[in-house]
Design a protein around this motif. Sequence first.
Motif, PDB file in Angstrom:
ATOM      1  N   LYS A 107     -15.981 135.108  23.417  1.00  0.00           N
ATOM      2  CA  LYS A 107     -16.456 133.793  23.880  1.00  0.00           C
ATOM      3  C   LYS A 107     -17.833 133.923  24.534  1.00  0.00           C
ATOM      4  O   LYS A 107     -18.719 133.108  24.320  1.00  0.00           O
ATOM      5  N   LEU A 108     -17.988 134.976  25.336  1.00  0.00           N
ATOM      6  CA  LEU A 108     -19.248 135.156  26.076  1.00  0.00           C
ATOM      7  C   LEU A 108     -20.402 135.539  25.148  1.00  0.00           C
ATOM      8  O   LEU A 108     -21.544 135.168  25.389  1.00  0.00           O
ATOM      9  N   THR A 109     -20.079 136.290  24.083  1.00  0.00           N
ATOM     10  CA  THR A 109     -21.155 136.720  23.168  1.00  0.00           C
ATOM     11  C   THR A 109     -21.277 135.752  21.981  1.00  0.00           C
ATOM     12  O   THR A 109     -22.100 135.967  21.091  1.00  0.00           O
ATOM     13  N   VAL A 110     -20.414 134.745  21.963  1.00  0.00           N
ATOM     14  CA  VAL A 110     -20.396 133.686  20.942  1.00  0.00           C
ATOM     15  C   VAL A 110     -20.185 134.236  19.527  1.00  0.00           C
ATOM     16  O   VAL A 110     -20.615 133.645  18.548  1.00  0.00           O
ATOM     17  N   LYS A 111     -19.532 135.389  19.416  1.00  0.00           N
ATOM     18  CA  LYS A 111     -19.064 135.882  18.115  1.00  0.00           C
ATOM     19  C   LYS A 111     -17.947 136.906  18.353  1.00  0.00           C
ATOM     20  O   LYS A 111     -17.963 137.590  19.386  1.00  0.00           O
ATOM     21  N   PRO A 112     -17.008 136.981  17.414  1.00  0.00           N
ATOM     22  CA  PRO A 112     -15.935 137.950  17.637  1.00  0.00           C
ATOM     23  C   PRO A 112     -16.492 139.377  17.639  1.00  0.00           C
ATOM     24  O   PRO A 112     -17.337 139.703  16.798  1.00  0.00           O
ATOM     25  N   GLU A 113     -16.041 140.184  18.585  1.00  0.00           N
ATOM     26  CA  GLU A 113     -16.513 141.584  18.685  1.00  0.00           C
ATOM     27  C   GLU A 113     -15.304 142.505  18.819  1.00  0.00           C
ATOM     28  O   GLU A 113     -15.119 143.143  19.853  1.00  0.00           O
ATOM     29  N   PRO A 114     -14.452 142.598  17.782  1.00  0.00           N
ATOM     30  CA  PRO A 114     -13.236 143.418  17.947  1.00  0.00           C
ATOM     31  C   PRO A 114     -13.546 144.883  18.237  1.00  0.00           C
ATOM     32  O   PRO A 114     -12.741 145.563  18.878  1.00  0.00           O
ATOM     33  N   ALA A 115     -14.718 145.375  17.799  1.00  0.00           N
ATOM     34  CA  ALA A 115     -15.025 146.794  18.012  1.00  0.00           C
ATOM     35  C   ALA A 115     -15.451 147.086  19.453  1.00  0.00           C
ATOM     36  O   ALA A 115     -15.697 148.235  19.812  1.00  0.00           O
ATOM     37  N   ALA A 116     -15.501 146.051  20.304  1.00  0.00           N
ATOM     38  CA  ALA A 116     -15.857 146.285  21.710  1.00  0.00           C
ATOM     39  C   ALA A 116     -14.656 146.777  22.523  1.00  0.00           C
ATOM     40  O   ALA A 116     -14.818 147.172  23.685  1.00  0.00           O
ATOM     41  N   PHE A 117     -13.451 146.742  21.917  1.00  0.00           N
ATOM     42  CA  PHE A 117     -12.230 147.177  22.620  1.00  0.00           C
ATOM     43  C   PHE A 117     -11.356 147.954  21.657  1.00  0.00           C
ATOM     44  O   PHE A 117     -11.344 147.650  20.461  1.00  0.00           O
ATOM     45  N   THR A 118     -10.593 148.914  22.186  1.00  0.00           N
ATOM     46  CA  THR A 118      -9.551 149.545  21.369  1.00  0.00           C
ATOM     47  C   THR A 118      -8.215 149.366  22.081  1.00  0.00           C
ATOM     48  O   THR A 118      -8.177 148.954  23.241  1.00  0.00           O
ATOM     49  N   GLY A 119      -7.145 149.661  21.335  1.00  0.00           N
ATOM     50  CA  GLY A 119      -5.809 149.439  21.898  1.00  0.00           C
ATOM     51  C   GLY A 119      -5.391 147.985  21.780  1.00  0.00           C
ATOM     52  O   GLY A 119      -4.501 147.516  22.500  1.00  0.00           O
ATOM     53  N   LYS A 120      -6.029 147.248  20.856  1.00  0.00           N
ATOM     54  CA  LYS A 120      -5.678 145.838  20.626  1.00  0.00           C
ATOM     55  C   LYS A 120      -4.367 145.775  19.837  1.00  0.00           C
ATOM     56  O   LYS A 120      -3.949 146.757  19.219  1.00  0.00           O
ATOM     57  N   SER A 121      -3.762 144.585  19.787  1.00  0.00           N
ATOM     58  CA  SER A 121      -2.573 144.424  18.944  1.00  0.00           C
ATOM     59  C   SER A 121      -3.006 144.465  17.478  1.00  0.00           C
ATOM     60  O   SER A 121      -4.177 144.207  17.167  1.00  0.00           O
ATOM     61  N   ILE A 122      -2.059 144.784  16.615  1.00  0.00           N
ATOM     62  CA  ILE A 122      -2.366 144.862  15.174  1.00  0.00           C
ATOM     63  C   ILE A 122      -2.904 143.505  14.690  1.00  0.00           C
ATOM     64  O   ILE A 122      -3.876 143.449  13.935  1.00  0.00           O
ATOM     65  N   GLU A 123      -2.310 142.416  15.175  1.00  0.00           N
ATOM     66  CA  GLU A 123      -2.729 141.064  14.741  1.00  0.00           C
ATOM     67  C   GLU A 123      -4.188 140.797  15.107  1.00  0.00           C
ATOM     68  O   GLU A 123      -4.885 140.055  14.432  1.00  0.00           O
ATOM     69  N   LYS A 124      -4.641 141.408  16.217  1.00  0.00           N
ATOM     70  CA  LYS A 124      -6.018 141.147  16.675  1.00  0.00           C
ATOM     71  C   LYS A 124      -6.965 142.287  16.289  1.00  0.00           C
ATOM     72  O   LYS A 124      -7.968 142.527  16.951  1.00  0.00           O
ATOM     73  N   GLY A 125      -6.611 143.028  15.256  1.00  0.00           N
ATOM     74  CA  GLY A 125      -7.536 144.058  14.764  1.00  0.00           C
ATOM     75  C   GLY A 125      -7.264 145.447  15.304  1.00  0.00           C
ATOM     76  O   GLY A 125      -8.112 146.336  15.198  1.00  0.00           O
ATOM     77  N   GLY A 126      -6.086 145.661  15.886  1.00  0.00           N
ATOM     78  CA  GLY A 126      -5.728 147.013  16.345  1.00  0.00           C
ATOM     79  C   GLY A 126      -5.426 147.910  15.157  1.00  0.00           C
ATOM     80  O   GLY A 126      -5.407 147.451  14.017  1.00  0.00           O
ATOM     81  N   SER A 127      -5.192 149.195  15.444  1.00  0.00           N
ATOM     82  CA  SER A 127      -4.997 150.153  14.346  1.00  0.00           C
ATOM     83  C   SER A 127      -3.541 150.574  14.235  1.00  0.00           C
ATOM     84  O   SER A 127      -2.872 150.818  15.248  1.00  0.00           O
ATOM     85  N   GLN A 128      -3.081 150.708  13.002  1.00  0.00           N
ATOM     86  CA  GLN A 128      -1.805 151.385  12.774  1.00  0.00           C
ATOM     87  C   GLN A 128      -1.952 152.790  13.341  1.00  0.00           C
ATOM     88  O   GLN A 128      -3.032 153.386  13.246  1.00  0.00           O
ATOM     89  N   GLY A 129      -0.887 153.309  13.922  1.00  0.00           N
ATOM     90  CA  GLY A 129      -0.929 154.700  14.389  1.00  0.00           C
ATOM     91  C   GLY A 129      -1.544 154.881  15.771  1.00  0.00           C
ATOM     92  O   GLY A 129      -1.517 155.969  16.312  1.00  0.00           O
ATOM     93  N   ARG A 130      -2.119 153.819  16.373  1.00  0.00           N
ATOM     94  CA  ARG A 130      -2.700 153.993  17.709  1.00  0.00           C
ATOM     95  C   ARG A 130      -1.596 154.206  18.741  1.00  0.00           C
ATOM     96  O   ARG A 130      -1.762 154.978  19.674  1.00  0.00           O
ATOM     97  N   GLU A 131      -0.469 153.520  18.542  1.00  0.00           N
ATOM     98  CA  GLU A 131       0.622 153.628  19.527  1.00  0.00           C
ATOM     99  C   GLU A 131       1.197 155.058  19.596  1.00  0.00           C
ATOM    100  O   GLU A 131       1.286 155.627  20.683  1.00  0.00           O
ATOM    101  N   PRO A 132       1.547 155.666  18.472  1.00  0.00           N
ATOM    102  CA  PRO A 132       2.048 157.051  18.567  1.00  0.00           C
ATOM    103  C   PRO A 132       0.967 158.110  18.723  1.00  0.00           C
ATOM    104  O   PRO A 132       1.283 159.297  18.867  1.00  0.00           O
TER     105      PRO A 132
END
Length: 366
Positions: A107-132
């Motif tokens: 919202k603050l950068t006025v564009k989606p930036e999923p690569a600015a965070f890791t450990g996201k949910s799979i639905e929001k662009g997280g990675s398979q295999g991050r949990e284990p």
Amino acid sequence: GWRVQHNNVLGPYKGGIRFHPASNLDEVKALAALMTWKTSLMGLPYGGAKGAVRVNPHELSERELEAVSRAYIRAVKDHIGPDRDIPAPDVGTNAQVMDWMADEYGKLTVKPEPAAFTGKSIEKGGSQGREPATGFGGFVVLREFLKIQDTRYKIRDTPIIAIQGFGNVGSYIAKYLSKDGFRVVAVSDSKGALYEPEGINIEKLAHEKEMRGIIDRGLCYAVSGHGRPCQTFSNEDLLTLPVDILIPAALEGVITGKNAAGIRAKVVLEMANGPVTPEADTILEKRGVAVIPDILANGGGVVGSYFEWIQSLDQKYWSEEVVLGKIEEKMKEAFARVAEAKKEYNVNWREAAYVYAINRVANSMI
Ligand code: NAD
């Protein structure tokens, strides 16, 4: 709250955000430095950072937790970003918190930036295999260690293992070890410990824990399926069981100057951050116990984060099998670097890990 950026000579800052009532600036500084060494050792193009908010997340309503998460991002927004500083979850935060933070940042950068965070949910662009990832990485490191282990450790062909902590890290490493034929005889959580000399049926215990949220004796059975529930005993006693390998996977500072003399394991695999105090380290070293340090043993978490970051940047997503395969390769490489430094400098495992990690950063700063 704080965000500490320790060093970025190897790449963007990387490190988790912790929500804990005892968080303080000195702790965040120390953890940020630890991240610099960990990302360096893992061969990642990252520096080290850490963040925290002094709050007890368990006392907040969901709405309050969301408000704290979003407010934190508003405060640090100018200092983070996909090529600047990439936060991740830590103690007291999770995928939901990362999703709120990524949304606020977008919202603050006025564009989606999923690569600015890791450990996201799979639905929001997280990675398979991050949990284990962290537990799996520790399993890979232990297997590599056992391949080249010094004969003085005299580890049984089917190594016997005790694990303190049955959360994300403890339960996954337990699963991978028991699937691979290791005998996990004891596990614990904050409520107590369970013991089954024949080996615990980890699959079943993990499933029951997922359903009920706790581990208790009535849910714990032997691999052999003899039908008798496991024995209960104290968390402190778990540390001194006659096992080959002890895996602290819960808290920092649990193996201390007071109890180190009673540790009977030949190898301690530090899956938690800082579970062995410096006094205990000296005692264990004198007693010939190998301590595989946290920056190597639990490095699988940040390696998993790195692969999530790459997928978020590319907007291409890989299967769990592919992600774990890539993590395995990175963990083996990191282990080999430490083993080589250990030989070259004739030091212990922790010192060897630091020699490599600090050298890589120092050489890049010249
Ligand atoms: P978690 O909250 O999922 O699990 C922690 C576990 O420890 C729980 O089972 C809890 O009941 C148990 N516990 C708490 N107090 C205890 C006590 N006194 N005795 C025994 N057990 C106790 O946390 P996690 O993500 O599994 O992290 C565990 C450790 O690993 C922490 O030190 C964390 O910093 C470190 N770590 C985690 C990751 C990761 O990816 N999750 C990565 C690197 C390091």
